[in-house]
Design a protein around this motif. Structure first.
Motif, mmCIF file in Angstrom:
data_model
loop_
_atom_site.group_PDB
_atom_site.id
_atom_site.type_symbol
_atom_site.label_atom_id
_atom_site.label_comp_id
_atom_site.label_asym_id
_atom_site.label_seq_id
_atom_site.Cartn_x
_atom_site.Cartn_y
_atom_site.Cartn_z
ATOM 1 N N SER A 132 4.185 3.866 -6.805
ATOM 2 C CA SER A 132 5.164 3.260 -7.721
ATOM 3 C C SER A 132 4.461 2.339 -8.712
ATOM 4 O O SER A 132 4.783 2.327 -9.905
ATOM 5 N N LEU A 133 3.488 1.568 -8.218
ATOM 6 C CA LEU A 133 2.730 0.689 -9.122
ATOM 7 C C LEU A 133 1.911 1.500 -10.117
ATOM 8 O O LEU A 133 1.752 1.092 -11.276
ATOM 9 N N ASN A 134 1.382 2.657 -9.693
ATOM 10 C CA ASN A 134 0.670 3.525 -10.632
ATOM 11 C C ASN A 134 1.589 3.997 -11.750
ATOM 12 O O ASN A 134 1.199 4.033 -12.926
ATOM 13 N N ILE A 135 2.820 4.344 -11.382
ATOM 14 C CA ILE A 135 3.774 4.840 -12.377
ATOM 15 C C ILE A 135 4.180 3.740 -13.342
ATOM 16 O O ILE A 135 4.465 3.997 -14.516
ATOM 17 N N PHE A 136 4.183 2.478 -12.876
ATOM 18 C CA PHE A 136 4.502 1.364 -13.773
ATOM 19 C C PHE A 136 3.500 1.251 -14.921
ATOM 20 O O PHE A 136 3.805 0.657 -15.950
ATOM 21 N N LEU A 182 0.832 -1.203 0.000
ATOM 22 C CA LEU A 182 0.000 0.000 0.000
ATOM 23 C C LEU A 182 0.868 1.256 0.000
ATOM 24 O O LEU A 182 0.531 2.262 -0.642
ATOM 25 N N TYR A 183 1.998 1.204 0.691
ATOM 26 C CA TYR A 183 2.952 2.322 0.685
ATOM 27 C C TYR A 183 3.550 2.512 -0.714
ATOM 28 O O TYR A 183 3.842 3.640 -1.137
ATOM 29 N N LYS A 184 3.739 1.406 -1.434
ATOM 30 C CA LYS A 184 4.336 1.447 -2.774
ATOM 31 C C LYS A 184 3.284 1.618 -3.875
ATOM 32 O O LYS A 184 3.620 1.470 -5.063
ATOM 33 N N ALA A 185 2.041 1.934 -3.525
ATOM 34 C CA ALA A 185 0.962 2.021 -4.521
ATOM 35 C C ALA A 185 1.269 3.038 -5.616
ATOM 36 O O ALA A 185 0.962 2.806 -6.793
ATOM 37 N N ARG A 200 11.070 -2.503 -9.553
ATOM 38 C CA ARG A 200 10.497 -3.729 -10.123
ATOM 39 C C ARG A 200 10.964 -4.962 -9.343
ATOM 40 O O ARG A 200 10.155 -5.827 -9.002
ATOM 41 N N ILE A 201 12.247 -5.018 -9.046
ATOM 42 C CA ILE A 201 12.780 -6.181 -8.322
ATOM 43 C C ILE A 201 12.210 -6.238 -6.902
ATOM 44 O O ILE A 201 11.820 -7.308 -6.413
ATOM 45 N N THR A 202 12.112 -5.080 -6.237
ATOM 46 C CA THR A 202 11.555 -5.041 -4.876
ATOM 47 C C THR A 202 10.109 -5.542 -4.864
ATOM 48 O O THR A 202 9.720 -6.361 -4.014
ATOM 49 N N LEU A 203 9.319 -5.061 -5.806
ATOM 50 C CA LEU A 203 7.906 -5.445 -5.854
ATOM 51 C C LEU A 203 7.737 -6.907 -6.264
ATOM 52 O O LEU A 203 6.858 -7.605 -5.745
ATOM 53 N N LEU A 204 8.588 -7.376 -7.183
ATOM 54 C CA LEU A 204 8.527 -8.788 -7.569
ATOM 55 C C LEU A 204 8.879 -9.701 -6.400
ATOM 56 O O LEU A 204 8.266 -10.762 -6.219
ATOM 57 N N LEU A 205 9.854 -9.288 -5.597
ATOM 58 C CA LEU A 205 10.200 -10.074 -4.405
ATOM 59 C C LEU A 205 9.006 -10.169 -3.456
ATOM 60 O O LEU A 205 8.730 -11.238 -2.894
#
Length: 335
Positions: A221-225, A216-219, A243-248
């Protein structure tokens, strides 16, 4: 800024989903091989039932319900992350081989690891994570190009190929095991909810408590993807690092879930898509809805499957596949 109307809509939908989850939980507590009458559910829940009813509720029904709910939430969140990071609506941990990677690692561990039974439960999510991470890394390397970056279509095709190869490896592993262990692995592959005791809840819960707030904190970043690569870099995002952080995080969630539920697919595909249809593609809005939807979908799949046939019912993974496979074909044709 998110429009207040959308925020209000999200809250109403989340309230309705919470009511659906609670209703399904009550139904699930009453149904089963040892029926618990509805008029005894709440008295037993609050410590006013007899010994037999308390045993059925607290030792059999409630752990299974909670595990299924938590695993569905983890799979839905994992699917939402994968779809966002890869910009591919077909990405889902069961479809692209992450679940299979975790399954092979867990099968090898189950068959050959000399470990005490008390430590086995807590080691499973970690073992699944190692297997899933290794598989995800190979898929990522095969789908990544220095000139073009991560190629979403190639990622899906590579993941499907890995999933089939790992399924073949599972058959080879099963052929060298004794009958009792083969039966367990076969049930695992079918998506049979097998981790139905309180220790499995404590093994799964910490992963969700850490990773849900993190995602939720990284939401943003996901929008920007969702933008193209150049635009995302232009707003100051380190694409590869994020990308690597979120994939992990996605791999960890999927591995933790399948370590106790078996090979369940399509929950991570269905929940994010339905959530986006309800509240839009903004990650801050649809991810909380997807989490609740994923929990409810797997819970209702297990409730139906567990009670639809005697003596052992139908695995939740098969019920989820019956619901999810047609939708996957629809998306495949649409895209």
């Amino acid at each position: 800024m998110i429009h207040p109307v959308l925020i209000r809509k999200q809250r109403i939908i989340m309230m309705l989903l919470t009511v659906l989850i609670l209703g399904t939980v009550v139904i699930g507590m009453a149904l089963g091989d040892a029926p618990l009458p509805y008029n005894k559910v709440f008295p037993t829940l609050f410590g006013k039932g007899d010994f037999a009813d308390e045993f059925v509720l607290f030792s059999i029904r409630l752990p299974r319900i909670i595990i299924t709910l938590l695993a569905g939430m983890a799979l839905a969140l994992s699917g939402a992350i994968l779809q966002g990071v890869t910009r591919n609506d077909l990405a889902e941990p069961g479809i692209i081989g992450i679940n299979s990677g975790a399954g092979v690692a867990i099968a090898v561990f189950f068959l050959f690891a000399p470990i005490e039974a008390g430590s086995f439960v807590y080691a499973l999510p970690l073992v699944g994570f190692i297997g899933a991470l290794f598989t995800a890394s190979l898929i990522y390397l095969c789908a990544y190009s220095k000139s073009q970056g991560l190629q979403p279509v190639k990622l899906i095709l590579t993941g499907v190929g890995f999933s089939m190869a790992l399924s073949g490896m599972m058959v080879v592993i099963m052929s060298s095991a004794d009958r009792a262990k083969v039966d367990f692995i076969a049930k695992w592959i079918a998506g049979n909810i097998w981790g139905t005791d309180w220790p499995f809840i404590w093994a799964l819960l910490p992963w969700l408590l850490v990773l849900i707030p993190f995602i939720l904190y990284k939401a943003n970043s996901l929008n920007i993807f969702n933008l193209n690569e150049a635009a995302a870099i232009g707003v100051g995002i380190s694409m590869e690092k994020e990308r690597i952080t979120l994939l992990l995080a996605a791999v960890a969630l999927a591995a933790a879930a399948v370590s106790v539920t078996g090979g369940v697919a399509f929950i991570g595909l269905l929940a994010p898509h339905i959530a986006k249809g309800l509240v839009g593609p903004r990650n801050q809005l649809f991810i909380p809805v997807a989490i609740l939807l994923g929990g409810w979908l797997l819970l209702i799949a297990d409730t139906i499957g567990h009670n639809i046939a005697d003596p052992n019912g139908v695995p939740a993974g098969i019920v989820a596949a019956v619901i999810g496979a047609p939708y996957f074909v629809y998306l495949l044709l649409k895209k």
